[in-house]
Design a protein around this motif. Structure first.
Motif, PDB file in Angstrom:
ATOM      1  N   SER A 358       0.877  -1.134   0.137  1.00 31.64           N
ATOM      2  CA  SER A 358      -0.215   0.161   0.025  1.00 31.64           C
ATOM      3  C   SER A 358       1.010   1.222  -0.136  1.00 31.64           C
ATOM      4  CB  SER A 358      -0.907  -0.046   1.265  1.00 31.64           C
ATOM      5  OG  SER A 358      -1.587   1.045   1.403  1.00 31.64           O
ATOM      6  N   GLY A 359       0.740   2.028  -0.946  1.00 31.67           N
ATOM      7  CA  GLY A 359       1.534   3.432  -0.821  1.00 31.67           C
ATOM      8  C   GLY A 359       1.417   4.213  -2.157  1.00 31.67           C
ATOM      9  N   PRO A 360       1.861   5.282  -2.438  1.00 34.33           N
ATOM     10  CA  PRO A 360       1.705   6.217  -3.202  1.00 34.33           C
ATOM     11  C   PRO A 360       2.091   5.752  -4.579  1.00 34.33           C
ATOM     12  CG  PRO A 360       3.556   6.811  -1.933  1.00 34.33           C
ATOM     13  CD  PRO A 360       3.126   5.797  -1.369  1.00 34.33           C
ATOM     14  N   ASN A 361       3.008   4.909  -4.748  1.00 30.70           N
ATOM     15  CA  ASN A 361       3.324   4.336  -6.212  1.00 30.70           C
ATOM     16  C   ASN A 361       2.488   3.383  -6.797  1.00 30.70           C
ATOM     17  OD1 ASN A 361       4.273   2.862  -3.806  1.00 30.70           O
ATOM     18  ND2 ASN A 361       5.465   1.593  -5.444  1.00 30.70           N
ATOM     19  N   VAL A 362       1.330   2.943  -6.134  1.00 25.96           N
ATOM     20  CA  VAL A 362       0.591   1.652  -6.323  1.00 25.96           C
ATOM     21  C   VAL A 362      -0.516   2.408  -7.260  1.00 25.96           C
ATOM     22  CG1 VAL A 362      -0.868  -0.084  -5.560  1.00 25.96           C
ATOM     23  CG2 VAL A 362       1.135   0.608  -4.352  1.00 25.96           C
ATOM     24  N   THR A 363      -0.908   1.676  -8.459  1.00 26.48           N
ATOM     25  CA  THR A 363      -1.933   2.008  -9.386  1.00 26.48           C
ATOM     26  C   THR A 363      -3.245   2.336  -8.471  1.00 26.48           C
ATOM     27  OG1 THR A 363      -3.165   1.374 -11.294  1.00 26.48           O
ATOM     28  CG2 THR A 363      -2.157  -0.444 -10.074  1.00 26.48           C
ATOM     29  N   PRO A 364      -4.139   3.254  -9.083  1.00 27.36           N
ATOM     30  CA  PRO A 364      -5.291   3.066  -8.485  1.00 27.36           C
ATOM     31  C   PRO A 364      -6.402   2.085  -8.697  1.00 27.36           C
ATOM     32  CG  PRO A 364      -5.185   4.916 -10.109  1.00 27.36           C
ATOM     33  CD  PRO A 364      -3.807   4.024 -10.062  1.00 27.36           C
ATOM     34  N   GLY A 365      -5.743   1.238  -9.775  1.00 30.74           N
ATOM     35  CA  GLY A 365      -6.782  -0.011 -10.084  1.00 30.74           C
ATOM     36  C   GLY A 365      -6.706  -0.067 -11.726  1.00 30.74           C
ATOM     37  N   TYR A 366      -6.994  -1.329 -11.871  1.00 30.70           N
ATOM     38  CA  TYR A 366      -6.833  -1.873 -13.549  1.00 30.70           C
ATOM     39  C   TYR A 366      -8.096  -0.928 -14.173  1.00 30.70           C
ATOM     40  CZ  TYR A 366      -4.166  -5.661 -11.794  1.00 30.70           C
ATOM     41  OH  TYR A 366      -3.080  -6.524 -11.062  1.00 30.70           O
ATOM     42  N   GLU A 367      -7.832  -0.681 -15.321  1.00 31.48           N
ATOM     43  CA  GLU A 367      -8.506   0.197 -16.114  1.00 31.48           C
ATOM     44  C   GLU A 367      -9.815  -0.810 -16.610  1.00 31.48           C
ATOM     45  OE1 GLU A 367      -8.300   2.135 -20.372  1.00 31.48           O
ATOM     46  OE2 GLU A 367      -7.570   3.357 -18.807  1.00 31.48           O
ATOM     47  N   GLY A 368     -11.220  -0.244 -16.652  1.00 34.60           N
ATOM     48  CA  GLY A 368     -12.366  -0.896 -16.818  1.00 34.60           C
ATOM     49  C   GLY A 368     -12.309  -2.405 -16.646  1.00 34.60           C
ATOM     50  N   ASN A 369     -12.020  -2.840 -15.271  1.00 35.16           N
ATOM     51  CA  ASN A 369     -11.857  -4.337 -14.792  1.00 35.16           C
ATOM     52  C   ASN A 369     -12.038  -4.283 -13.556  1.00 35.16           C
ATOM     53  OD1 ASN A 369     -11.399  -6.958 -14.792  1.00 35.16           O
ATOM     54  ND2 ASN A 369      -9.778  -6.881 -15.944  1.00 35.16           N
ATOM     55  N   PRO A 370     -13.687  -3.983 -13.218  1.00 39.11           N
ATOM     56  CA  PRO A 370     -14.000  -4.112 -11.792  1.00 39.11           C
ATOM     57  C   PRO A 370     -13.863  -5.260 -11.052  1.00 39.11           C
ATOM     58  CG  PRO A 370     -15.853  -3.821 -13.178  1.00 39.11           C
ATOM     59  CD  PRO A 370     -14.650  -3.306 -14.032  1.00 39.11           C
ATOM     60  N   GLU A 371     -13.887  -6.535 -11.863  1.00 35.30           N
ATOM     61  CA  GLU A 371     -13.760  -7.741 -11.164  1.00 35.30           C
ATOM     62  C   GLU A 371     -12.278  -8.130 -10.883  1.00 35.30           C
ATOM     63  OE1 GLU A 371     -14.239 -12.531 -12.577  1.00 35.30           O
ATOM     64  OE2 GLU A 371     -15.054 -10.985 -13.939  1.00 35.30           O
TER      65      GLU A 371
END
Length: 510
Positions: A358-371
């Motif tokens: 967990s930290g400031p370098n981690v992507t906010p999430g995969y794009e268009g892939n809620p699953e």
């Protein structure tokens, strides 16, 4: 604006060397700033601006490095492997929703055909051999037809888009924000104590997070310099080492092992090389290789642990006087790092489990892939944690040891076997230069243990002897049932050994 690529470069001395390359003059930080202004002007004339996605398909070298740095300050970069075939370019350009593409002048390959198919604006990159390394011009062909947002990128804009490897399913899109890549570059610089006098020799592909962030951006963030080669070449490495005079280089373990094979005949170059340390990342470095590298180069070997979703670095072995532990990937080096339950969404206190960060370098999430995001992220102890897919444990000093990728753990009739453990045992055999342990499909057990091995030059040993050696150190169910001796083990595009699918590649499975 403090957490952007532009801000990273702002404190460097304008006259200091930034980017170099074989047989080219150095590009200064002032010249890099001028190059950025010209690049963004060309993008804007093509109707491309802030938030628009620009595919970059260039060979490894200084132009690829500077194109990434320049384009990312006013648009979204999407570096792609120049070796892709037409179908791959077609997929990635469509999946990325690219608006423009940067191609070498005179290029007439499949990326151009795919770009025409998707009506992309095309920017043809050219340079002269006498130009400073990384200086180029862009000739614009076509336009997106829309007036671009010409404001500079801010911290919450996407700087870089990459895909996961997609070995078993459709690749996932990983957006990395300006703040993500800036944080990671600073983390790497801090863990390596980079200063303006440092120089990195880059051999890593620049369509990959390791080369882009660990070599290029961390160097520029520190106001130091990066010398960009056309890619890894064992025959040219020691010549480059002598010419560039780097204080460090970063590579994947297979590259380090190849370098070691040629080290004895280049002892004079090694003796005068000003290396402060060597860095290894993107795959686990066998403990035996780490010790041999340190002894050969008389410099500490800093093994780091990274992945795309973390904008590269998560953990790193510290510099002396703190200890580097062979077989461990180091201590947390940027993000918070913990061990979590592999299925349930909670952290563990001790033991083996899934590595989470967990930290400031981690992507906010995969794009268009809620699953995928629902599986990859969870909240605990007031933080949002990302599941790395790696299994490991932390020792009492906070050093992380990886057991392996969870999807690569071999399940032999219910017995779970770490390929890295088997690798480590076989690497201790004096005839073994390189090993990768992998799962072999089995009719009744589900999976069986197999290993592919490259022998040291001039050494001979057969499969029975290697199995007997392993049996002295491993429980019977962990001993490989098949060992194949090869002149070379197949590698991925970035030089990493790939366990998944290796049985099929070697013709050992249906």
């Amino acid at each position: 604006m403090t957490d952007t690529i532009a801000a990273l470069l702002a404190s460097a001395s304008p006259d200091a060397p930034a980017i170099g390359a074989p047989d080219r003059p150095w590009l200064s930080y002032a010249e890099l700033a001028d190059q950025t202004a010209r690049t963004l002007s060309a993008l804007h004339s093509a109707g491309v601006g802030r938030g628009d996605r620009v595919a970059i398909v260039l060979p490894n070298g200084p132009e690829m490095a500077s194109a990434f740095v320049c384009v990312a300050q006013g648009a979204v970069t999407a570096p792609l492997n120049p070796a892709y075939k037409l179908d791959e370019f077609d997929f990635y350009l469509s999946d990325l929703k690219a608006r423009a593409i940067v191609l070498p002048e005179g290029y007439d390959g499949p990326a151009l055909e795919a770009a025409h198919k998707h009506n992309l604006a095309i920017l043809h990159l050219s340079f002269a051999a006498t130009d400073p390394a990384g200086q180029f011009t862009l000739a614009v062909q076509g336009t997106t037809g829309l007036a671009p947002d010409t404001a500079p990128a801010d911290a919450d804009d996407v700087a870089l888009i990459l895909h996961t490897s997609g070995t078993t399913s459709r690749p996932k899109i990983v957006p990395l924000l300006q703040r993500n890549v800036a944080a990671s570059a600073r983390h790497i610089g801090a863990s390596l104590a980079l200063v303006p006098q440092d120089r990195c020799l880059n051999m890593m592909p620049l369509f990959h997070i390791h080369g882009l962030i660990a070599a290029v951006l961390s160097s520029l963030a520190a106001g130091s310099s990066v010398w960009c080669t056309p890619g890894f070449d064992a025959m040219r490495f020691f010549g480059w080492l002598d010419t560039a005079r780097p204080t460090w280089y970063s590579a994947v373990p297979t590259m380090h092992q190849t370098i070691l094979q040629r080290s004895a005949r280049n002892a004079d170059i090694i003796a005068r090389a000003p290396l402060r340390f060597l860095r290894s990342s993107s795959a686990s470095l066998p403990a035996q290789v780490m010790l041999e590298l340190a002894a050969t180069f008389n410099a500490p070997v800093i093994e780091a642990y990274g992945m795309t979703e973390a904008a590269h670095q998560m953990a790193s072995n510290p510099l002396p006087p703190r200890v580097q532990k062979p077989g461990a990937v180091g201590i947390a080096a940027g993000p918070a790092l913990h061990i979590a339950h592999e299925v349930e969404n909670h952290l563990l206190q001790g033991g083996t489990g899934e590595v989470v960060i967990s930290g400031p370098n981690v992507t906010p999430g995969y794009e268009g892939n809620p699953e995928a995001n629902a599986k990859a992220f969870f909240d605990a102890d007031g933080l949002r944690w990302f599941r790395t897919g790696d299994q490991g444990s932390l020792d009492e000093e906070g050093y992380l040891t990886l057991t392996g990728r969870l999807k690569e753990i071999i399940n032999r009739g219910g017995e779970k076997i770490s390929p890295l453990e088997v690798d480590g045992v076989l690497m201790d055999h004096p005839a073994v230069q390189q090993v990768v342990t992998f799962a072999l499909p089995h009719a009744s057990l589900g999976e069986e243990v197999a290993a592919a091995i490259v022998l040291r030059e001039g050494q001979e040993v057969d499969e029975a002897a290697l199995r007997a050696f392993a049996a002295t150190r491993l429980a019977a169910f962990k001993v490989p049932r098949r060992i194949v001796i090869l002149p070379e083990i197949p590698k991925g595009a970035t030089g990493k050994l790939q366990r998944i699918g290796l049985a099929q590649k070697l013709g050992l499975a249906p």
